[in-house]
Write a protein that holds these residues in place. Structure first.
Motif, PDB file in Angstrom:
ATOM      1  N   SER A 193      -0.026   4.971  16.231  1.00  0.00           N
ATOM      2  CA  SER A 193      -0.210   4.091  15.021  1.00  0.00           C
ATOM      3  C   SER A 193      -0.637   2.969  15.186  1.00  0.00           C
ATOM      4  CB  SER A 193       0.768   4.080  13.681  1.00  0.00           C
ATOM      5  OG  SER A 193       0.115   3.268  13.327  1.00  0.00           O
ATOM      6  N   TYR A 194      -1.177   1.959  15.200  1.00  0.00           N
ATOM      7  CA  TYR A 194      -1.233   0.963  15.839  1.00  0.00           C
ATOM      8  C   TYR A 194      -1.074  -0.396  14.630  1.00  0.00           C
ATOM      9  CZ  TYR A 194      -3.645   3.633  19.660  1.00  0.00           C
ATOM     10  OH  TYR A 194      -3.216   4.682  20.495  1.00  0.00           O
ATOM     11  N   PRO A 195       0.247  -0.498  14.174  1.00  0.00           N
ATOM     12  CA  PRO A 195       0.083  -1.641  12.926  1.00  0.00           C
ATOM     13  C   PRO A 195      -0.019  -2.987  13.152  1.00  0.00           C
ATOM     14  CG  PRO A 195       2.212  -0.900  13.570  1.00  0.00           C
ATOM     15  CD  PRO A 195       0.969  -0.227  14.417  1.00  0.00           C
ATOM     16  N   ARG A 210       0.845  -0.808   0.030  1.00  0.00           N
ATOM     17  CA  ARG A 210      -0.391  -0.002  -0.208  1.00  0.00           C
ATOM     18  C   ARG A 210       0.868   1.103  -0.067  1.00  0.00           C
ATOM     19  NH1 ARG A 210      -5.142  -0.517   1.632  1.00  0.00           N
ATOM     20  NH2 ARG A 210      -5.405   1.769   0.350  1.00  0.00           N
ATOM     21  N   HIS A 211       2.254   0.952   0.518  1.00  0.00           N
ATOM     22  CA  HIS A 211       2.908   2.078   0.141  1.00  0.00           C
ATOM     23  C   HIS A 211       3.630   2.872  -1.304  1.00  0.00           C
ATOM     24  CE1 HIS A 211       2.928   2.161   4.985  1.00  0.00           C
ATOM     25  NE2 HIS A 211       2.596   1.318   4.699  1.00  0.00           N
ATOM     26  N   ARG A 212       2.829   3.472  -1.944  1.00  0.00           N
ATOM     27  CA  ARG A 212       3.304   3.876  -2.699  1.00  0.00           C
ATOM     28  C   ARG A 212       4.226   4.525  -3.503  1.00  0.00           C
ATOM     29  NH1 ARG A 212      -2.487   6.313  -3.560  1.00  0.00           N
ATOM     30  NH2 ARG A 212      -1.396   7.281  -1.156  1.00  0.00           N
ATOM     31  N   ILE A 213       4.418   5.102  -2.905  1.00  0.00           N
ATOM     32  CA  ILE A 213       6.184   5.746  -2.447  1.00  0.00           C
ATOM     33  C   ILE A 213       7.591   4.620  -3.264  1.00  0.00           C
ATOM     34  CG2 ILE A 213       7.526   7.914  -2.822  1.00  0.00           C
ATOM     35  CD1 ILE A 213       4.731   7.687  -3.528  1.00  0.00           C
ATOM     36  N   ASN A 244       7.615   8.006   6.478  1.00  0.00           N
ATOM     37  CA  ASN A 244       6.295   7.609   6.203  1.00  0.00           C
ATOM     38  C   ASN A 244       5.925   6.088   6.923  1.00  0.00           C
ATOM     39  OD1 ASN A 244       3.790   8.643   5.685  1.00  0.00           O
ATOM     40  ND2 ASN A 244       3.697   7.285   3.967  1.00  0.00           N
ATOM     41  N   LEU A 276       3.783   5.063  10.305  1.00  0.00           N
ATOM     42  CA  LEU A 276       3.061   4.135  10.796  1.00  0.00           C
ATOM     43  C   LEU A 276       2.869   2.801  10.590  1.00  0.00           C
ATOM     44  CD1 LEU A 276       1.661   5.879   6.565  1.00  0.00           C
ATOM     45  CD2 LEU A 276       0.888   6.112   9.010  1.00  0.00           C
ATOM     46  N   ARG A 277       3.916   2.065  10.896  1.00  0.00           N
ATOM     47  CA  ARG A 277       4.186   0.837  10.746  1.00  0.00           C
ATOM     48  C   ARG A 277       4.609   0.392  11.947  1.00  0.00           C
ATOM     49  NH1 ARG A 277      -0.023  -0.827   7.657  1.00  0.00           N
ATOM     50  NH2 ARG A 277      -0.366  -0.280   5.761  1.00  0.00           N
TER      51      ARG A 277
HETATM   52  C1  LIG Z   1      -2.756   0.744  11.252  1.00  0.00           C
HETATM   53  C2  LIG Z   1      -2.655   0.789   9.783  1.00  0.00           C
HETATM   54  C3  LIG Z   1      -4.548   1.005   9.299  1.00  0.00           C
HETATM   55  C4  LIG Z   1      -5.374   0.301   8.273  1.00  0.00           C
HETATM   56  N1  LIG Z   1      -5.828   0.197   7.796  1.00  0.00           N
HETATM   57  C5  LIG Z   1      -6.217   0.043   6.386  1.00  0.00           C
HETATM   58  C6  LIG Z   1      -7.801  -0.392   6.235  1.00  0.00           C
HETATM   59  O1  LIG Z   1      -8.622  -0.347   6.760  1.00  0.00           O
HETATM   60  N2  LIG Z   1      -8.217  -0.520   4.802  1.00  0.00           N
HETATM   61  C7  LIG Z   1      -7.292  -0.254   3.613  1.00  0.00           C
HETATM   62  O2  LIG Z   1      -7.557   0.288   2.764  1.00  0.00           O
HETATM   63  N3  LIG Z   1      -5.563   0.455   3.806  1.00  0.00           N
HETATM   64  C8  LIG Z   1      -5.413   0.661   5.404  1.00  0.00           C
HETATM   65  N4  LIG Z   1      -3.927   1.164   5.228  1.00  0.00           N
HETATM   66  C9  LIG Z   1      -3.381   1.547   4.908  1.00  0.00           C
HETATM   67  C10 LIG Z   1      -3.429   2.848   4.590  1.00  0.00           C
HETATM   68  O3  LIG Z   1      -4.566   3.792   3.954  1.00  0.00           O
HETATM   69  C11 LIG Z   1      -2.221   3.666   3.461  1.00  0.00           C
HETATM   70  O4  LIG Z   1      -2.688   2.805   2.184  1.00  0.00           O
HETATM   71  C12 LIG Z   1      -0.672   3.067   3.536  1.00  0.00           C
HETATM   72  O5  LIG Z   1      -0.273   2.988   4.986  1.00  0.00           O
HETATM   73  C13 LIG Z   1      -0.223   3.716   2.635  1.00  0.00           C
HETATM   74  O6  LIG Z   1       0.331   5.169   3.206  1.00  0.00           O
HETATM   75  P1  LIG Z   1       0.512   6.435   1.847  1.00  0.00           P
HETATM   76  O7  LIG Z   1      -0.132   6.295   1.453  1.00  0.00           O
HETATM   77  O8  LIG Z   1       0.820   7.650   3.211  1.00  0.00           O
HETATM   78  O9  LIG Z   1       1.808   5.780   1.834  1.00  0.00           O
HETATM   79  P2  LIG Z   1       2.244   6.137   0.321  1.00  0.00           P
HETATM   80  O10 LIG Z   1       1.378   5.789  -0.486  1.00  0.00           O
HETATM   81  O11 LIG Z   1       3.800   5.419   0.302  1.00  0.00           O
HETATM   82  O12 LIG Z   1       2.421   7.792  -0.058  1.00  0.00           O
HETATM   83  C14 LIG Z   1       2.947   8.812   0.612  1.00  0.00           C
HETATM   84  C15 LIG Z   1       1.991   9.629   0.804  1.00  0.00           C
HETATM   85  O13 LIG Z   1       2.668  10.073  -0.648  1.00  0.00           O
HETATM   86  C16 LIG Z   1       1.867  10.820  -0.403  1.00  0.00           C
HETATM   87  N5  LIG Z   1       1.060  10.349  -2.079  1.00  0.00           N
HETATM   88  C17 LIG Z   1       1.001   9.447  -2.153  1.00  0.00           C
HETATM   89  N6  LIG Z   1       0.230   8.832  -3.223  1.00  0.00           N
HETATM   90  C18 LIG Z   1      -0.718   9.925  -3.327  1.00  0.00           C
HETATM   91  C19 LIG Z   1      -2.135  10.030  -4.262  1.00  0.00           C
HETATM   92  N7  LIG Z   1      -2.315   8.957  -4.763  1.00  0.00           N
HETATM   93  N8  LIG Z   1      -2.461  11.686  -3.922  1.00  0.00           N
HETATM   94  C20 LIG Z   1      -1.892  11.448  -3.048  1.00  0.00           C
HETATM   95  N9  LIG Z   1      -1.364  12.426  -2.011  1.00  0.00           N
HETATM   96  C21 LIG Z   1      -0.950  10.770  -2.441  1.00  0.00           C
HETATM   97  C22 LIG Z   1       1.067  11.412   0.588  1.00  0.00           C
HETATM   98  O14 LIG Z   1       1.171  12.370   0.875  1.00  0.00           O
HETATM   99  C23 LIG Z   1       1.469  10.007   1.436  1.00  0.00           C
HETATM  100  O15 LIG Z   1       1.720   9.704   2.634  1.00  0.00           O
HETATM  101  C24 LIG Z   1      -4.010   1.670   7.260  1.00  0.00           C
HETATM  102  C25 LIG Z   1      -2.625   1.831   7.776  1.00  0.00           C
HETATM  103  C26 LIG Z   1      -2.090   1.685   8.894  1.00  0.00           C
HETATM  104  C27 LIG Z   1      -0.791   2.114   9.234  1.00  0.00           C
END
Ligand SMILES: Cc1cc2nc3c(=O)[nH]c(=O)nc-3n(C[C@H](O)[C@H](O)[C@H](O)COP(=O)(O)OP(=O)(O)OC[C@H]3O[C@@H](n4cnc5c(N)ncnc54)[C@H](O)[C@@H]3O)c2cc1C
Length: 239
Positions: free
Chosen positions: A203-205, A86-89, A188, A192-193
């Motif tokens: 955070s509650y990973p 889910r961490h796209r970067i 980042n 979160l993790r």
């Molecule tokens: C404790 C916990 C519980 C979670 N529970 C769920 C859940 O129940 N369901 C679920 O689907 N996900 C869940 N997630 C996943 C969460 O929603 C994020 O997708 C994941 O943590 C990645 O974080 P990020 O987007 O900050 O990271 P990255 O994708 O690495 O992005 C880093 C930063 O780049 C910026 N960025 C990246 N892409 C975009 C974009 N498209 N638009 C704007 N800014 C962008 C943002 O500032 C982002 O913080 C959970 C995460 C955590 C830590």
């Protein structure tokens, strides 16, 4: 069953490649004021370097932290990778369940893994389970894994494609991947993790992705001690 099933309760993380130092952050930041002289100033004054990096982290001037790269080889269950990706970067390459036969390596929790969730959604805490709960967990998992892998092999032996047969395998199956991140994206990820006292945003990973994050954090702290210190000082907020 011919192949021996392996049960693991650990994750592994190896730093395979890096181009990441505090100096990378400093030259990138100093171009603002020093232009083409920015490279010459590196390493002149360690206190000044630390001050600049702390300032960048505090003010969330994040782009200088992006001129870095760390590549890790991670071995963990698929349910950890689902969260990780889910961490796209970041850049990822994972072993394929289409091109190779998946090995029977499955996750079971260690005896000290807290099993019982209490509290409300979004602010859980976990406490120890009883010995009975632990035994039920391990026994149930093993029964499911053995049955799943037997079905997988049965389909392969009958000539069914790996990409079809893998549907029966659980997310507890171990996989491996390379992941590359820059320091900003890594901070980042760590914010979160990992669950850490004193974090500005708690955070509650899930514990198993936190186990991966802790190992990555240790490598990051060694490579970029000033940046890591600034991350800690700013309450573990990614700049
Ligand atoms: C404790 C916990 C519980 C979670 N529970 C769920 C859940 O129940 N369901 C679920 O689907 N996900 C869940 N997630 C996943 C969460 O929603 C994020 O997708 C994941 O943590 C990645 O974080 P990020 O987007 O900050 O990271 P990255 O994708 O690495 O992005 C880093 C930063 O780049 C910026 N960025 C990246 N892409 C975009 C974009 N498209 N638009 C704007 N800014 C962008 C943002 O500032 C982002 O913080 C959970 C995460 C955590 C830590």
């Amino acid at each position: 069953m011919s192949e021996e099933i392996i049960y693991r309760d650990d994750v592994t993380v190896e730093l395979v490649k890096s181009s990441a130092s505090d100096a990378d952050v400093i030259w990138a930041a100093r171009v603002s004021t020093a232009g083409e002289q920015s490279l010459d100033e590196i390493g002149e004054d360690p206190a000044r370097s630390a001050g600049l990096i702390n300032y960048l982290a505090r003010e969330r001037h994040g782009s200088p932290f992006e001129h870095t790269s760390m590549t890790f080889f991670v071995s963990a269950p698929i349910f950890v990778f689902r969260e990780f990706m889910r961490h796209r970067i970041a850049s990822y390459n994972e072993e394929s369940g289409r091109y190779r036969e998946l090995k029977p390596v499955f996750y079971i929790p260690s005896a000290d893994r807290k099993l019982i969730q209490i509290g409300k959604t979004g602010a859980y805490t976990f406490v120890d389970g009883t010995k009975e709960q632990f035994d039920i967990t391990v026994e149930s998992m093993k029964i499911a894994y053995v049955a799943a892998y037997e079905s997988y092999k049965k389909m392969l032996d009958a000539g069914v494609a790996r990409e079809v047969a893998r549907a029966v395998l659980p997310v507890a199956t171990y996989s491996s991947m390379y992941v590359s991140m820059n320091a900003r994206a890594l901070m980042n990820f760590l914010s979160l993790r990992t669950a850490r006292e004193g974090s500005h945003f708690p955070s509650y990973p899930q514990r198993e992705i936190e186990m991966v994050a802790e190992k990555m954090e240790a490598e990051f702290a060694k490579l970029m001690p000033l940046t890591y210190g600034a991350f800690e000082k700013s309450g573990r907020i990614a700049p």
